[in-house]
Design a protein around this motif. Structure first.
Motif, PDB file in Angstrom:
ATOM      1  N   PRO A   1       8.597   9.117  -6.184  1.00 37.85           N
ATOM      2  CA  PRO A   1       9.916   9.417  -5.620  1.00 37.85           C
ATOM      3  C   PRO A   1      10.343  10.854  -5.911  1.00 37.85           C
ATOM      4  O   PRO A   1      10.114  11.371  -7.002  1.00 37.85           O
ATOM      5  N   PRO A   2      10.971  11.514  -4.943  1.00 40.97           N
ATOM      6  CA  PRO A   2      11.537  12.827  -5.212  1.00 40.97           C
ATOM      7  C   PRO A   2      12.699  12.724  -6.186  1.00 40.97           C
ATOM      8  O   PRO A   2      13.477  11.763  -6.146  1.00 40.97           O
ATOM      9  N   VAL A   3      12.810  13.707  -7.071  1.00 41.71           N
ATOM     10  CA  VAL A   3      13.891  13.767  -8.052  1.00 41.71           C
ATOM     11  C   VAL A   3      15.016  14.636  -7.512  1.00 41.71           C
ATOM     12  O   VAL A   3      14.785  15.750  -7.022  1.00 41.71           O
ATOM     13  N   TRP A   4      16.232  14.125  -7.607  1.00 38.99           N
ATOM     14  CA  TRP A   4      17.450  14.859  -7.296  1.00 38.99           C
ATOM     15  C   TRP A   4      18.248  15.025  -8.579  1.00 38.99           C
ATOM     16  O   TRP A   4      18.240  14.141  -9.432  1.00 38.99           O
ATOM     17  N   LEU A   5      18.964  16.131  -8.696  1.00 36.44           N
ATOM     18  CA  LEU A   5      19.919  16.277  -9.783  1.00 36.44           C
ATOM     19  C   LEU A   5      21.324  16.122  -9.230  1.00 36.44           C
ATOM     20  O   LEU A   5      21.662  16.694  -8.185  1.00 36.44           O
ATOM     21  N   LEU A   6      22.139  15.341  -9.950  1.00 33.83           N
ATOM     22  CA  LEU A   6      23.515  15.088  -9.558  1.00 33.83           C
ATOM     23  C   LEU A   6      24.448  15.809 -10.513  1.00 33.83           C
ATOM     24  O   LEU A   6      24.105  16.014 -11.689  1.00 33.83           O
ATOM     25  N   GLY A   7      25.624  16.158 -10.036  1.00 31.16           N
ATOM     26  CA  GLY A   7      26.556  16.823 -10.927  1.00 31.16           C
ATOM     27  C   GLY A   7      27.951  16.897 -10.374  1.00 31.16           C
ATOM     28  O   GLY A   7      28.184  16.690  -9.172  1.00 31.16           O
ATOM     29  N   SER A   8      28.907  17.214 -11.262  1.00 31.38           N
ATOM     30  CA  SER A   8      30.297  17.449 -10.878  1.00 31.38           C
ATOM     31  C   SER A   8      30.789  18.774 -11.454  1.00 31.38           C
ATOM     32  O   SER A   8      31.989  19.034 -11.482  1.00 31.38           O
ATOM     33  N   SER A   9      29.851  19.590 -11.947  1.00 28.65           N
ATOM     34  CA  SER A   9      30.187  20.906 -12.500  1.00 28.65           C
ATOM     35  C   SER A   9      28.990  21.823 -12.269  1.00 28.65           C
ATOM     36  O   SER A   9      28.075  21.497 -11.513  1.00 28.65           O
ATOM     37  N   GLY A  10      28.966  22.953 -12.955  1.00 31.11           N
ATOM     38  CA  GLY A  10      27.920  23.929 -12.719  1.00 31.11           C
ATOM     39  C   GLY A  10      26.622  23.681 -13.452  1.00 31.11           C
ATOM     40  O   GLY A  10      25.588  24.260 -13.080  1.00 31.11           O
TER      41      GLY A  10
END
Length: 377
Positions: free
Chosen positions: A207-216
């Motif tokens: 599976p491809p990896v995604w990074l999630l975030g709500s800041s920098g």
């Protein structure tokens, strides 16, 4: 199996292509449309009801041309039944055929990297070429619950160690720890090592990896590693454009992507009656108010929100929160999403629709699909 010290993105035999990341735009939508599901449990309903809605919603959005369907990890919240994304995704995989399924996300510091690699290797075996692994570094809950999950009171260590945890997880997914590494003889199963056994025919894909975030923080890390990035606009709208700008500025081409690809989560609700959309949005805001003040519960009925006597400070919170929900009739929602895309330049819009009743959530996605002329079910 040969092992090297080179990071995964420097190896020639990578097993994730950009085609699995970039979606296809349908109808008049400005970009691909996708779904984020928190498996909302309304007052008077059960978790079983919510999960049945999720199955129906995954089938509906697959038929209407939505690109991917993600489930978010949350804990100790009565109104959110998505504490086990891998379990839910396995269930959804059994009821769908084409739509991409993934985590939006799994909170990496809550789990051992090997466990996540095993879970998503299993999902990949169940639904080959359809699984995304979205990772976040927040706990997805309050501090006490996070301590129970992680068996430690030093919660800052999990977030601070996120890049190292990510590197370890990637090594397990690719089965490429260097010779002499303490984990060199440990393999995530299902996984690439099975191809090296006598008669092994294991696919090298993962599976491809995604990074999630709500800041920098995650924006910069995703850019540096050349990974796709998902931003939580639905609860951190003030940080959206700065984070996307940072991601694009720091992006380095990788074996996965040659240019940035960012999606944003958008709180969205379309209804046949604009008044009902406003009522449901205020109920969502009341739910968030209770969560923020340490009183999480089931998603309230709009009638309850209508009766609630908000203090001036609470009313200010409600007004602020509902301002970031794209809600109203189908035409109003389409206009709001088009405007949001123009302001952010997002490559994909991932819609999360909260409503007290499951049928309203289903109707919301149906109305949005119709408004953009997406394929008929």
């Amino acid at each position: 199996m040969a092992r090297t010290d080179s990071p995964r993105h420097e190896q020639e035999a990578h097993t994730v292509s950009a085609d699995e990341i970039r979606g296809t735009t349908h109808g008049t939508a400005p970009v691909p449309l996708s779904v984020l599901d928190l498996v909302t449990v309304g007052a008077g309903s059960t978790a079983g009801d919510a999960l049945r809605t999720s199955v129906a919603l995954s089938k509906l959005t697959e038929a209407r041309g939505f690109h991917r369907y993600w489930v978010a990890e949350h804990h100790s919240m009565p109104g959110v039944a998505s504490s086990s994304p891998a379990v839910i995704l396995a269930h959804l995989a059994a009821h769908t055929d084409r739509i991409r399924l993934g985590s939006g996300g799994v909170m990496l510091p809550n789990h051992a990297p090997l466990v996540i690699a095993e879970q998503f290797g299993t999902l990949e075996a169940m639904a080959p070429g359809r699984i995304d692994l979205g990772l976040g570094r927040a706990p997805g809950t309050d501090g006490a619950t996070a301590a129970a999950l992680r068996r430690t009171d030093s919660l800052h260590e999990g977030a601070d160690d996120f890049p190292q945890q990510l590197a370890e997880l990637t090594r397990f997914l690719d089965d490429d720890f260097p010779d002499g590494h303490p984990y060199g003889r440990i393999h995530a199963i299902p996984g690439p090592v099975q191809a090296t056994a006598p008669g092994g025919v294991q696919s090298p894909h993962r599976p491809p990896v995604w990074l999630l975030g709500s800041s920098g923080f995650s924006a910069r890390l995703a850019g540096t590693l050349g990974l796709p990035f998902a931003f939580a606009h639905h609860f951190s709208a003030q940080n959206t454009i700065p984070a996307l700008d940072l991601y694009r500025q720091t992006f380095r081409p990788s074996a996965v992507l040659d240019e940035p690809y960012a999606l944003i989560g958008v709180s969205t609700l379309a209804t046949d009656d604009a008044r009902e959309a406003r009522r449901q949005s205020r109920a969502l805001a009341l739910n968030m108010l209770r969560l923020r003040t340490g009183r999480p519960g089931l998603f309230p009925d709009p009638d309850e929100a209508d009766r609630y006597e908000f203090s001036p400070m609470e009313e200010e919170f409600i007004t602020s929160w509902t301002a970031n929900i794209v809600h109203g009739t189908a035409d109003e929602v389409r206009s709001g999403l088009d405007d949001l895309h123009k302001r952010t330049g997002a490559d994909e819009l991932m819609l999360v629709s909260h409503a007290h009743r499951g049928e309203l959530r289903l109707r919301s996605y149906e109305l949005i699909a119709d408004a953009y002329g997406l394929p008929a079910a």
